[in-house]
Design an enzyme around this catalytic site. Structure first.
Site, PDB file in Angstrom:
ATOM      1  N   LEU A  65      21.540  44.593  12.469  1.00 31.81           N
ATOM      2  CA  LEU A  65      20.221  44.557  11.833  1.00 31.81           C
ATOM      3  C   LEU A  65      20.272  45.247  10.463  1.00 31.81           C
ATOM      4  CD1 LEU A  65      18.509  45.484  15.174  1.00 31.81           C
ATOM      5  CD2 LEU A  65      18.278  43.270  14.000  1.00 31.81           C
ATOM      6  N   PRO A  66      19.237  45.041   9.638  1.00 34.52           N
ATOM      7  CA  PRO A  66      19.316  45.578   8.271  1.00 34.52           C
ATOM      8  C   PRO A  66      19.411  47.108   8.195  1.00 34.52           C
ATOM      9  CG  PRO A  66      17.613  43.873   8.399  1.00 34.52           C
ATOM     10  CD  PRO A  66      18.067  44.152   9.807  1.00 34.52           C
ATOM     11  N   THR A  96      24.466  49.250   9.587  1.00 31.37           N
ATOM     12  CA  THR A  96      24.736  50.497   8.873  1.00 31.37           C
ATOM     13  C   THR A  96      23.444  51.298   8.812  1.00 31.37           C
ATOM     14  OG1 THR A  96      26.390  49.396   7.494  1.00 31.37           O
ATOM     15  CG2 THR A  96      25.548  51.510   6.706  1.00 31.37           C
ATOM     16  N   LYS A 171      31.248  55.159   7.724  1.00 33.47           N
ATOM     17  CA  LYS A 171      30.701  54.032   6.961  1.00 33.47           C
ATOM     18  C   LYS A 171      29.974  54.507   5.700  1.00 33.47           C
ATOM     19  CE  LYS A 171      29.281  49.851   6.069  1.00 33.47           C
ATOM     20  NZ  LYS A 171      30.184  48.895   5.424  1.00 33.47           N
ATOM     21  N   LYS A 246      20.216  50.918  -0.033  1.00 38.29           N
ATOM     22  CA  LYS A 246      19.943  51.628   1.231  1.00 38.29           C
ATOM     23  C   LYS A 246      21.112  52.549   1.582  1.00 38.29           C
ATOM     24  CE  LYS A 246      21.420  49.743   4.756  1.00 38.29           C
ATOM     25  NZ  LYS A 246      21.991  49.196   5.974  1.00 38.29           N
TER      26      LYS A 246
HETATM   27  P1  NAD Z   1      20.939  40.235   6.508  1.00 41.90           P
HETATM   28  O1  NAD Z   1      19.694  40.696   5.841  1.00 41.90           O
HETATM   29  O2  NAD Z   1      21.674  39.041   5.994  1.00 41.90           O
HETATM   30  O3  NAD Z   1      20.662  39.972   8.082  1.00 41.90           O
HETATM   31  C1  NAD Z   1      19.836  40.753   8.885  1.00 41.90           C
HETATM   32  C2  NAD Z   1      19.282  39.859   9.988  1.00 41.90           C
HETATM   33  O4  NAD Z   1      18.501  40.655  10.865  1.00 41.90           O
HETATM   34  C3  NAD Z   1      18.365  38.742   9.460  1.00 41.90           C
HETATM   35  O5  NAD Z   1      18.764  37.500  10.004  1.00 41.90           O
HETATM   36  C4  NAD Z   1      16.995  39.170   9.934  1.00 41.90           C
HETATM   37  O6  NAD Z   1      16.131  38.073  10.205  1.00 41.90           O
HETATM   38  C5  NAD Z   1      17.340  39.922  11.196  1.00 41.90           C
HETATM   39  N1  NAD Z   1      16.315  40.862  11.623  1.00 41.90           N
HETATM   40  C6  NAD Z   1      15.602  41.745  10.882  1.00 41.90           C
HETATM   41  N2  NAD Z   1      14.762  42.447  11.652  1.00 41.90           N
HETATM   42  C7  NAD Z   1      14.953  41.997  12.922  1.00 41.90           C
HETATM   43  C8  NAD Z   1      14.381  42.337  14.176  1.00 41.90           C
HETATM   44  N3  NAD Z   1      13.444  43.282  14.285  1.00 41.90           N
HETATM   45  N4  NAD Z   1      14.823  41.677  15.273  1.00 41.90           N
HETATM   46  C9  NAD Z   1      15.780  40.720  15.161  1.00 41.90           C
HETATM   47  N5  NAD Z   1      16.341  40.346  14.007  1.00 41.90           N
HETATM   48  C10 NAD Z   1      15.930  40.986  12.911  1.00 41.90           C
HETATM   49  O7  NAD Z   1      21.891  41.528   6.529  1.00 41.90           O
HETATM   50  P2  NAD Z   1      23.492  41.544   6.682  1.00 41.90           P
HETATM   51  O8  NAD Z   1      24.106  41.391   5.336  1.00 41.90           O
HETATM   52  O9  NAD Z   1      23.899  40.664   7.804  1.00 41.90           O
HETATM   53  O10 NAD Z   1      23.689  43.099   7.094  1.00 41.90           O
HETATM   54  C11 NAD Z   1      23.388  43.584   8.395  1.00 41.90           C
HETATM   55  C12 NAD Z   1      23.855  45.026   8.468  1.00 41.90           C
HETATM   56  O11 NAD Z   1      25.265  45.084   8.210  1.00 41.90           O
HETATM   57  C13 NAD Z   1      23.194  45.955   7.439  1.00 41.90           C
HETATM   58  O12 NAD Z   1      22.986  47.217   8.023  1.00 41.90           O
HETATM   59  C14 NAD Z   1      24.237  46.029   6.333  1.00 41.90           C
HETATM   60  O13 NAD Z   1      24.127  47.244   5.594  1.00 41.90           O
HETATM   61  C15 NAD Z   1      25.530  45.955   7.125  1.00 41.90           C
HETATM   62  N6  NAD Z   1      26.703  45.405   6.414  1.00 41.90           N
HETATM   63  C16 NAD Z   1      26.602  44.305   5.628  1.00 41.90           C
HETATM   64  C17 NAD Z   1      27.749  43.821   4.981  1.00 41.90           C
HETATM   65  C18 NAD Z   1      27.690  42.599   4.095  1.00 41.90           C
HETATM   66  O14 NAD Z   1      28.694  42.362   3.390  1.00 41.90           O
HETATM   67  N7  NAD Z   1      26.619  41.827   4.084  1.00 41.90           N
HETATM   68  C19 NAD Z   1      28.978  44.443   5.179  1.00 41.90           C
HETATM   69  C20 NAD Z   1      29.059  45.535   6.030  1.00 41.90           C
HETATM   70  C21 NAD Z   1      27.910  46.025   6.649  1.00 41.90           C
END
Ligand code: NAD
Length: 298
Positions: A65-66, A96, A171, A246
């Protein structure tokens, strides 16, 4: 194994697909219907809510999740995963978030007899798709060993970092460095190109010289240098600027608690803040290079 997966965004969707590929049965939930539909097409079953997912016969649940607000919203409370899931089901949060929130949710899970790990990842969307992520895991050694085979379907380096919350500590330190290094590469690439260098040639030099880093050789922010980097597709997908913002906020708050200076982290946070305030929060974080490029669109 029957696995539940919540959060099917840029990272969660390819991670969930790798669990399907490894032969696991998957129940999924996301607020986005389109994200759920894409996974259902790949073979997963849709759940109507986190509570509905928890009440199936899942043996393990992964969330991606975000931020901490969404993690707490999904895990805690009367309709949350912890209140609804059977005792014994393992919970793994790969989002994260700050170490204190991770420890708070883990304590709630343990009070309900659910083992829990914080297991944030590194490697970007490319690593998520290829199943080569690094997992930084906090929790007991026993729970870590139990979860390892599942994590191995999504990642290559699975590292036990210590007790609950320590995955998030690792992280936060990594992304502090990533946020800073991306700005460094953006600055160096922009200067070199402004002085007349071809960006491909310059990137090639950096990548065989002492300036080389992940931001230069795998995720170069200059358009056209790397075919598969977000910079070559208008900074779409990838790791959003607001997510990096964030993470730098998490680092500066953790630094405050530890009374530890993060000079460059604070400056990097302000640069991403300014860039986000200009309306760029949804772009990949490597678009920060547009702060430097006179020819870039605002
Ligand atoms: P994203 O915004 O693409 O995806 C988040 C998903 O969570 C979305 O599909 C959203 O609809 C869903 N969501 C939000 N609230 C929700 C809820 N209450 N219930 C169910 N689903 C819900 O984000 P991402 O890029 O996939 O990143 C996710 C996590 O991973 C974050 O914490 C980010 O910091 C971490 N991260 C991202 C990357 C990257 O390269 N994108 C790399 C490492 C870590």
């Amino acid at each position: 194994m029957h696995i539940g997966f919540l959060g099917l965004g840029n990272m969660g969707a390819p991670m969930a697909r790798n669990l399907l590929k490894a032969g696991h049965r998957l129940s999924v939930f996301d607020l986005s219907e389109a994200a759920v539909a894409a996974l259902v097409e790949a073979g997963a079953t849709a759940a109507a809510s986190p509570a509905a997912l928890a009440r199936t016969d899942v043996e393990l649940i992964v969330s991606m999740l975000p931020a901490a607000a969404q993690v707490k919203g999904v895990y805690l409370g009367a309709d949350g995963l912890i209140a609804q899931v059977r005792p014994g089901v393992m919970l793994i949060d790969s989002s994260t978030i700050d170490p204190l929130s991770a420890r708070e949710v883990t304590a709630a899970a343990r009070a309900h007899d659910n083992p829990m790990l914080d297991a944030p990842v590194s490697g970007g969307t490319g690593g998520a798709a290829a199943g080569t992520l690094t997992f930084m895991v906090g929790g007991t050694a026993e729970d870590f060993e139990r979860a390892r085979p599942v994590l191995a379907a999504m990642g290559r380096n699975i590292v036990h970092c210590g007790p609950a919350g320590n995955g998030q500590v690792a992280k936060v330190a990594n992304n502090l460095l990533l946020g800073i290094s991306m700005i460094g590469v953006a600055e160096a690439m922009s200067l070199g190109v402004a002085l007349g260098m071809d960006p491909q040639v310059l990137a090639g030099i950096l990548n065989t010289s002492s300036g080389r880093c992940w931001s230069s050789d795998t995720y170069n922010p200059f358009p056209g240098v790397l075919e598969n980097a977000p910079a070559s597709r208008g900074y779409s997908g990838g790791f959003g600027t607001d997510l990096m913002l964030k993470d730098l906020g998490l680092a500066s708050e953790a630094a405050r608690q530890a009374r530890q200076p993060v000079f460059l982290g604070a400056l990097a946070q302000q640069l991403y803040q300014a860039f986000s305030a200009q309306g760029n929060g949804a772009l990949d974080f490597s678009a920060i290079i547009n702060l430097y490029r006179k020819d870039a669109q605002a």
